[in-house]
Design an enzyme around this catalytic site. Structure first.
Site, PDB file in Angstrom:
ATOM      1  N   TYR A   9       0.959  -1.300   0.014  1.00 21.73           N
ATOM      2  CA  TYR A   9      -0.106   0.215  -0.154  1.00 21.73           C
ATOM      3  C   TYR A   9       1.016   1.235   0.028  1.00 21.73           C
ATOM      4  CZ  TYR A   9      -3.626  -2.863   2.058  1.00 21.73           C
ATOM      5  OH  TYR A   9      -4.784  -3.720   2.097  1.00 21.73           O
ATOM      6  N   LYS A  16       5.382  10.164  -5.277  1.00 21.85           N
ATOM      7  CA  LYS A  16       6.876   9.826  -5.149  1.00 21.85           C
ATOM      8  C   LYS A  16       6.819   8.185  -4.635  1.00 21.85           C
ATOM      9  CE  LYS A  16      10.842  11.053  -2.196  1.00 21.85           C
ATOM     10  NZ  LYS A  16      11.053   9.905  -1.199  1.00 21.85           N
ATOM     11  N   LYS A  20       7.893   5.128  -6.717  1.00 22.60           N
ATOM     12  CA  LYS A  20       9.141   4.041  -6.144  1.00 22.60           C
ATOM     13  C   LYS A  20       8.483   2.641  -6.155  1.00 22.60           C
ATOM     14  CE  LYS A  20      12.468   3.391  -2.728  1.00 22.60           C
ATOM     15  NZ  LYS A  20      13.698   3.639  -2.727  1.00 22.60           N
ATOM     16  N   ARG A  66      -7.501   0.996  -3.984  1.00 16.68           N
ATOM     17  CA  ARG A  66      -8.421   0.960  -2.793  1.00 16.68           C
ATOM     18  C   ARG A  66      -9.272   2.088  -2.691  1.00 16.68           C
ATOM     19  NH1 ARG A  66      -7.020  -1.058   3.093  1.00 16.68           N
ATOM     20  NH2 ARG A  66      -5.883   1.148   3.487  1.00 16.68           N
ATOM     21  N   GLU A 129     -12.847  -7.072   7.773  1.00 17.53           N
ATOM     22  CA  GLU A 129     -12.086  -6.861   8.775  1.00 17.53           C
ATOM     23  C   GLU A 129     -12.692  -6.330  10.093  1.00 17.53           C
ATOM     24  OE1 GLU A 129      -9.208  -4.623   6.599  1.00 17.53           O
ATOM     25  OE2 GLU A 129     -10.740  -3.543   5.703  1.00 17.53           O
ATOM     26  N   ASP A 155      -7.728  -3.106  11.730  1.00 20.14           N
ATOM     27  CA  ASP A 155      -9.326  -2.857  11.810  1.00 20.14           C
ATOM     28  C   ASP A 155     -10.231  -3.847  12.606  1.00 20.14           C
ATOM     29  OD1 ASP A 155      -9.710  -0.367  10.377  1.00 20.14           O
ATOM     30  OD2 ASP A 155      -8.515  -1.551   8.713  1.00 20.14           O
ATOM     31  N   ILE A 221       3.670  -2.447   4.151  1.00 21.96           N
ATOM     32  CA  ILE A 221       3.474  -0.896   3.869  1.00 21.96           C
ATOM     33  C   ILE A 221       4.722  -0.308   3.590  1.00 21.96           C
ATOM     34  CG2 ILE A 221       1.316  -0.604   5.470  1.00 21.96           C
ATOM     35  CD1 ILE A 221       3.628  -0.013   7.735  1.00 21.96           C
ATOM     36  N   HIS A 222       5.717  -0.979   3.431  1.00 24.44           N
ATOM     37  CA  HIS A 222       7.074  -0.310   3.439  1.00 24.44           C
ATOM     38  C   HIS A 222       7.947  -1.365   2.378  1.00 24.44           C
ATOM     39  CE1 HIS A 222      11.230   1.022   4.396  1.00 24.44           C
ATOM     40  NE2 HIS A 222      10.609   2.201   4.522  1.00 24.44           N
ATOM     41  N   ASP A 269      -1.030 -40.306   2.579  1.00 23.16           N
ATOM     42  CA  ASP A 269      -2.368 -40.778   2.169  1.00 23.16           C
ATOM     43  C   ASP A 269      -2.808 -39.629   1.485  1.00 23.16           C
ATOM     44  OD1 ASP A 269      -3.458 -39.346   4.381  1.00 23.16           O
ATOM     45  OD2 ASP A 269      -4.670 -40.889   4.985  1.00 23.16           O
TER      46      ASP A 269
HETATM   47  N1  COA Z   1       5.582   2.322  -0.883  1.00 27.11           N
HETATM   48  C1  COA Z   1       6.469   2.884  -1.697  1.00 27.11           C
HETATM   49  N2  COA Z   1       7.512   3.557  -1.297  1.00 27.11           N
HETATM   50  C2  COA Z   1       7.495   3.735  -0.040  1.00 27.11           C
HETATM   51  C3  COA Z   1       6.698   3.375   0.736  1.00 27.11           C
HETATM   52  C4  COA Z   1       5.454   2.599   0.272  1.00 27.11           C
HETATM   53  N3  COA Z   1       4.446   2.174   1.103  1.00 27.11           N
HETATM   54  N4  COA Z   1       6.866   3.585   2.256  1.00 27.11           N
HETATM   55  C5  COA Z   1       8.169   4.247   2.050  1.00 27.11           C
HETATM   56  N5  COA Z   1       8.536   4.371   0.785  1.00 27.11           N
HETATM   57  C6  COA Z   1       9.880   4.889   0.183  1.00 27.11           C
HETATM   58  C7  COA Z   1      10.073   6.174   0.726  1.00 27.11           C
HETATM   59  O1  COA Z   1       9.330   7.181   0.011  1.00 27.11           O
HETATM   60  C8  COA Z   1      11.691   6.288   0.620  1.00 27.11           C
HETATM   61  O2  COA Z   1      11.853   6.626  -0.663  1.00 27.11           O
HETATM   62  P1  COA Z   1      13.425   7.092  -1.206  1.00 27.11           P
HETATM   63  O3  COA Z   1      14.417   6.117  -0.651  1.00 27.11           O
HETATM   64  O4  COA Z   1      13.350   7.215  -2.590  1.00 27.11           O
HETATM   65  O5  COA Z   1      13.360   8.724  -0.483  1.00 27.11           O
HETATM   66  C9  COA Z   1      12.186   4.912   1.035  1.00 27.11           C
HETATM   67  O6  COA Z   1      10.834   4.268   0.598  1.00 27.11           O
HETATM   68  C10 COA Z   1      12.599   4.762   2.464  1.00 27.11           C
HETATM   69  O7  COA Z   1      11.136   5.224   3.493  1.00 27.11           O
HETATM   70  P2  COA Z   1      11.216   5.401   4.839  1.00 27.11           P
HETATM   71  O8  COA Z   1      12.277   6.610   5.003  1.00 27.11           O
HETATM   72  O9  COA Z   1      11.988   4.191   5.312  1.00 27.11           O
HETATM   73  O10 COA Z   1       9.994   5.566   5.277  1.00 27.11           O
HETATM   74  P3  COA Z   1       8.843   6.839   5.876  1.00 27.11           P
HETATM   75  O11 COA Z   1       9.652   7.381   7.029  1.00 27.11           O
HETATM   76  O12 COA Z   1       9.200   7.950   4.551  1.00 27.11           O
HETATM   77  O13 COA Z   1       7.501   6.162   5.631  1.00 27.11           O
HETATM   78  C11 COA Z   1       5.797   5.023   6.441  1.00 27.11           C
HETATM   79  C12 COA Z   1       7.045   5.451   6.717  1.00 27.11           C
HETATM   80  C13 COA Z   1       4.973   3.978   7.233  1.00 27.11           C
HETATM   81  C14 COA Z   1       4.957   6.426   6.889  1.00 27.11           C
HETATM   82  C15 COA Z   1       5.464   4.845   4.952  1.00 27.11           C
HETATM   83  O14 COA Z   1       5.981   3.777   4.656  1.00 27.11           O
HETATM   84  C16 COA Z   1       4.074   4.567   4.628  1.00 27.11           C
HETATM   85  O15 COA Z   1       3.341   5.629   4.351  1.00 27.11           O
HETATM   86  N6  COA Z   1       3.461   3.261   4.076  1.00 27.11           N
HETATM   87  C17 COA Z   1       2.427   3.316   3.740  1.00 27.11           C
HETATM   88  C18 COA Z   1       0.978   3.335   4.561  1.00 27.11           C
HETATM   89  C19 COA Z   1      -0.375   2.972   3.954  1.00 27.11           C
HETATM   90  O16 COA Z   1      -0.479   3.182   3.048  1.00 27.11           O
HETATM   91  N7  COA Z   1      -1.092   2.669   4.901  1.00 27.11           N
HETATM   92  C20 COA Z   1      -2.501   2.373   4.725  1.00 27.11           C
HETATM   93  C21 COA Z   1      -2.635   0.893   4.390  1.00 27.11           C
HETATM   94  S1  COA Z   1      -2.446  -0.123   5.817  1.00 27.11           S
HETATM   95 MG    MG Z   2      -7.409  -0.877   7.403  1.00 27.26          MG
END
Ligand code: COA
Ligand code: MG
Length: 288
Positions: A9, A16, A20, A66, A129, A155, A221-222, A269
């Site tokens: 997600y 950005k 990525k 979503r 959920e 959730d 999420i990461h 089996d």
């Molecule tokens: N998708 C794509 N890229 C992501 C990402 C994701 N979910 N989460 C982080 N990245 C990217 C950042 O932009 C950063 O890119 P860069 O190196 O080119 O600058 C790199 O990955 C490293 O990120 P980092 O600094 O470790 O994380 P952050 O502090 O910027 O973000 C969160 C942390 C948790 C806020 C972030 O990961 C996030 O928003 N995740 C998704 C949350 C979400 O969608 N929740 C709803 C569904 S449960």
């Molecule tokens: Mg949720």
């Protein structure tokens, strides 16, 4: 069916992160308009996702959007904003009834007819959920349009007032109910998010436990979570070799008139054959 071992997600308004995500080799990319997007960014998320669907090459990754839950008041604007740009699928969170799935299914079918896309080509993945969703799983999971059900641990905990723990024992009943409903309807089951995204060991343990429960994939999420989750939801070489031996020896044993036989000192089996075939199917789906 598209392999969905890791479903990533990101907030739909975050260009950005979307750009990525297409570099990560992740199975599914889910651009979010729901809880990952702030209330004052819903419109921006819709426009950004529409732009991404038009301009970016997602390669082998599945492109999902979503929407907000049916009844939130945002769901119609969400789906209308992204559907014309042909995502691979729509994800609907917090589904609580068959009718909510049917609502989205009708809109998608109307778009398929309008744009001349093959029927059922835009897939549907739903989140079950909430307490009400778990109670109604039997009807919900039988909807013919579904590909997969996502179980949202946070959730669900909020819905029942559970206190979250690391081993997630408080989620077990609902987490297993989702796997059972999926298996009964040939759907993929997609497990909870590990929100402590810096703890890769915790992610690995939780992923392996989810795979043991029968889940076929996990929400993430990461970027750092992509690879550990893909590994955990791909049968390893040892599991594949063992499954192959069961399949190979089973036929011979049947021909000898034996339903059960011994392999490496363990009884084999029919149910073990079926499980071995599932392992091989998952390995194939993961390109192994
Ligand atoms: N998708 C794509 N890229 C992501 C990402 C994701 N979910 N989460 C982080 N990245 C990217 C950042 O932009 C950063 O890119 P860069 O190196 O080119 O600058 C790199 O990955 C490293 O990120 P980092 O600094 O470790 O994380 P952050 O502090 O910027 O973000 C969160 C942390 C948790 C806020 C972030 O990961 C996030 O928003 N995740 C998704 C949350 C979400 O969608 N929740 C709803 C569904 S449960
Ligand atoms: Mg949720």
């Amino acid at each position: 069916m598209h392999s969905r071992r890791a479903l990533l997600y990101m907030p739909g308004d975050n260009w950005k992160m979307i750009t990525k995500s297409i570099t990560l080799g992740v199975d599914s990319i889910c651009m979010d308009m729901e809880d990952g997007t702030a209330i004052n960014k819903k419109a921006e998320a819709r426009a950004t996702i529409a732009k991404a669907l038009q301009e970016l090459n997602f390669g082998e990754s599945e492109k999902l959007a979503r929407i907000n839950s049916v009844g939130s008041g945002w769901e119609k604007d969400d789906i209308d904003a992204v559907l014309p740009y042909r995502p691979d699928g729509i994800v609907i969170p917090k589904v609580e009834s068959f009718e909510q799935v049917e609502w989205a299914s009708r809109i998608i079918e109307t778009a398929e007819l309008k744009y001349g896309w093959p029927l059922n080509s835009v897939r549907m993945v739903i989140g079950v959920e909430t307490a009400r969703g778990i109670l109604n799983l039997k009807e919900i999971a039988a909807h013919p349009r579904l590909d997969a059900i996502i179980f949202g641990g946070e959730d669900f905990a909020a819905s029942i007032g559970a206190i979250r723990t690391k081993d997630a024992i408080e989620l077990l009943y609902a987490r297993q109910a989702v796997v059972v409903a999926c298996a009964a309807n040939d759907l993929q089951a997609i497990d909870i998010v590990t929100i402590d995204y810096k703890d890769i060991e915790a992610l690995r343990v939780e992923s392996e436990f989810g795979a043991r429960l029968g889940y076929s994939g996990k929400q993430i999420i990461h970027p750092a979570q992509v690879e550990p989750v893909q590994i955990a939801f791909t049968p390893n070489d040892e599991a594949i070799a063992h499954a192959k031996r069961i399949v190979e020896t089973f036929d011979a044993s049947q021909k000898e008139g034996k339903g059960a036989y011994s392999l490496d000192g363990k009884m084999i089996d029919m149910p073990l054959l079926k499980n071995a075939q599932k392992v091989l199917a998952r390995a194939r789906a993961a390109g192994k």
